[in-house]
Write an enzyme that holds these catalytic residues in place. Structure first.
Site, PDB file in Angstrom:
ATOM      1  N   CYS A 330       0.835  -1.203   0.000  1.00  0.00           N
ATOM      2  CA  CYS A 330       0.000   0.000   0.000  1.00  0.00           C
ATOM      3  C   CYS A 330       0.873   1.258   0.000  1.00  0.00           C
ATOM      4  CB  CYS A 330      -0.976  -0.042   1.168  1.00  0.00           C
ATOM      5  SG  CYS A 330      -2.435   0.993   0.931  1.00  0.00           S
ATOM      6  N   HIS A 427      -3.581  -5.750   1.329  1.00  0.00           N
ATOM      7  CA  HIS A 427      -3.248  -6.035   2.722  1.00  0.00           C
ATOM      8  C   HIS A 427      -3.752  -7.430   3.097  1.00  0.00           C
ATOM      9  CE1 HIS A 427      -1.898  -2.058   4.073  1.00  0.00           C
ATOM     10  NE2 HIS A 427      -2.891  -1.530   3.383  1.00  0.00           N
TER      11      HIS A 427
END
Length: 486
Positions: A330, A427
């Site tokens: 991310c 994630h």
């Protein structure tokens, strides 16, 4: 009829989140339908919910303890700090605004309406709601407009149990002092107390329990000894992140100022063959690391500047030159690229900054936040990966042609030409046991850990620990129930 009990702390970090998870699993194991609830949480460690929003990671773990899917009603207000004085406000799972502390106080009446709406909606689905407070009700300077502790308890008419932390010392003063300074109506709302994190012979505190009861007139629910397996549960707060000493394979993780969604580290920290080294500011990235993992960030551009200020950009370049591997997730993925552009000033002043330059990609920040639970497949082996996305950036560039994950609607991730530097937005990928084993094997170590099973077993062990040391029958009665359960 659903009843509720609220666990408030006599201070911050007294272990409320873990105790709520233990109580919730214990009552679930008794055959009840249980749900967790936290009116207001402050954390950049968020979880994506089944209804497409985000809540605090601790409430997601508590939902797991209840054997429920995480839902936005379990944490209707989530504050995600962006600066020392301001935070993004997530309301019922979606971005509401970015507010400074003074402006947030003005918004509380409107937020309380949403909090109560979520609470009452959740109450229709459970026999018992276990509510977690935030910080401490002893912060009476924050009582006006409060939605996190006694303000919520009053509005929803929920009885309170006050939890003290004996590990810090002064627990008698914590509890007795809290009663002494609370307004009478708030103090009367407290129906009992408990002690957490005791080390040693619990009987040595018998006189202490007697003294607290004598001075407060509150019944004791008991003393909860230190739970040795707590490290096996996902960390709730950035303050709970710690290096773990395992095997010879070393993962270095730079501690970013606004580190976010660091649950990616939990499965790796549980691996017996892996040591996870959290690199605090001021320390260099270690030269003997096998993998440098750059985690997510709530403020990518600011954390990129922080990364450079520590000299970690120089260390990372040396690590790659030595043949080391790098993974960015991310915000960390965005940092590894050539450029990050924020033309609308979403993270701060509008700007374009140069990235670390290890991936041929560019990122542009956009107002729409991507929130989704998803599954992917690792292109190399076809291993299935369960995970989630929670980001505002859009990333593209030549190295995206070497995407290494397949999502239902697109290819995901990027890799350098030699494959040593990779990044992605997904994630939670390391919670997928087969993928994690494959990934670690490719890097030269091995894994046979069943992570999700380990977390679930630890929740059962926590429930047994709570059952053995706290009076849950009394807790049940104090919640307002009259029927007996076993």
């Amino acid at each position: 009829m659903t009843q509720a009990i609220m666990i408030q702390g006599a201070g911050s970090n007294v272990g409320k989140s873990m105790v709520v998870a233990g109580i919730a699993r214990a009552f679930h194991n008794r055959g009840l339908s249980v749900a967790p609830f936290k009116p207001q949480n402050m954390s950049n460690n968020a979880a994506v919910t089944i209804d497409g929003g985000e809540i605090g990671r601790a409430q997601a773990l508590q939902a797991m303890a209840c054997k429920r899917d995480a839902h936005t009603d379990m944490n209707p207000v989530l504050l995600k700090p962006e600066t020392d004085t301001g935070a993004q406000v997530i309301l019922q799972g979606q971005r509401y605004d970015t507010l400074r502390a003074r402006d947030y106080a003005k918004a509380k009446p409107q937020l309380m309406q949403a909090v109560l709406q979520s609470f009452h909606r959740l109450a229709k689905t459970a026999d018992l709601i276990v509510v977690e407070g935030a910080g401490s009700p002893a912060e009476i300077n924050l009582r006006k407009g409060d939605i996190a502790n006694m303000g919520f308890a009053e509005a929803a008419n929920v009885p309170v149990i006050l939890l003290g932390d004996i590990d810090r010392g002064g627990v008698i003063a914590q509890l007795v002092g809290t009663q002494a300074i609370l307004p009478k109506d708030d103090a009367d709302r407290i129906k009992g107390f408990g002690i957490n994190k005791f080390r040693g012979d619990v009987s040595l505190f018998d006189e202490g329990l007697t003294e607290i009861t004598k001075r407060t007139d509150w019944p004791s629910l008991g003393v909860l000894p230190w739970f040795d397996q707590a490290w096996r549960l996902p960390a709730e707060d950035v303050m709970d992140i710690a290096s773990t000493k395992g095997g010879a394979f070393k993962i270095a993780v730079p501690r970013l100022n606004r580190i976010a969604n660091f649950d990616d580290l939990d499965p790796l920290s549980s691996e017996p063959n892996v040591s996870v080294d959290i690199i605090e500011p001021g320390r260099p990235l270690p030269g003997d690391a096998d993998l440098v993992l750059i985690p997510g960030s709530k403020s990518t551009i600011a954390d990129l500047a922080h990364f450079r200020a520590q000299g970690w950009d120089v260390d990372l370049h040396a690590h790659i030159r030595r043949g080391g591997h790098v993974l960015g997730i991310c915000g960390g993925y965005q940092m590894l690229g050539q450029e990050i552009s924020d033309p609308k000033g979403i993270e701060g002043p509008a700007c374009t900054v140069t990235g670390l330059g290890h991936l041929a990609i560019k990122t542009i920040m956009v107002p729409h936040k991507h929130l989704s639970l998803t599954q992917a497949y690792y292109r190399t082996t076809g291993d299935r990966v369960e995970g989630y996305e929670i980001h505002i950036g859009e990333t593209d560039g030549p190295d995206c042609a070497r995407a290494w994950l397949d999502l239902p609607d697109r290819a995901e991730g990027a890799a350098s030409e030699n494959g040593r530097v990779k990044g992605c937005y997904l994630h939670g990928l390391f919670a997928s046991d087969q993928f994690r084993a494959t990934y670690l094997t490719e890097l030269g170590t091995s894994s046979d850990l069943a992570f999700s099973d380990t977390v679930d077993a630890t929740l059962d062990a926590l429930a047994a620990h709570v059952e053995a040391h706290l009076d849950l029958d009394l807790l049940w009665q104090l919640s307002g129930h009259t029927r007996e359960i076993r």
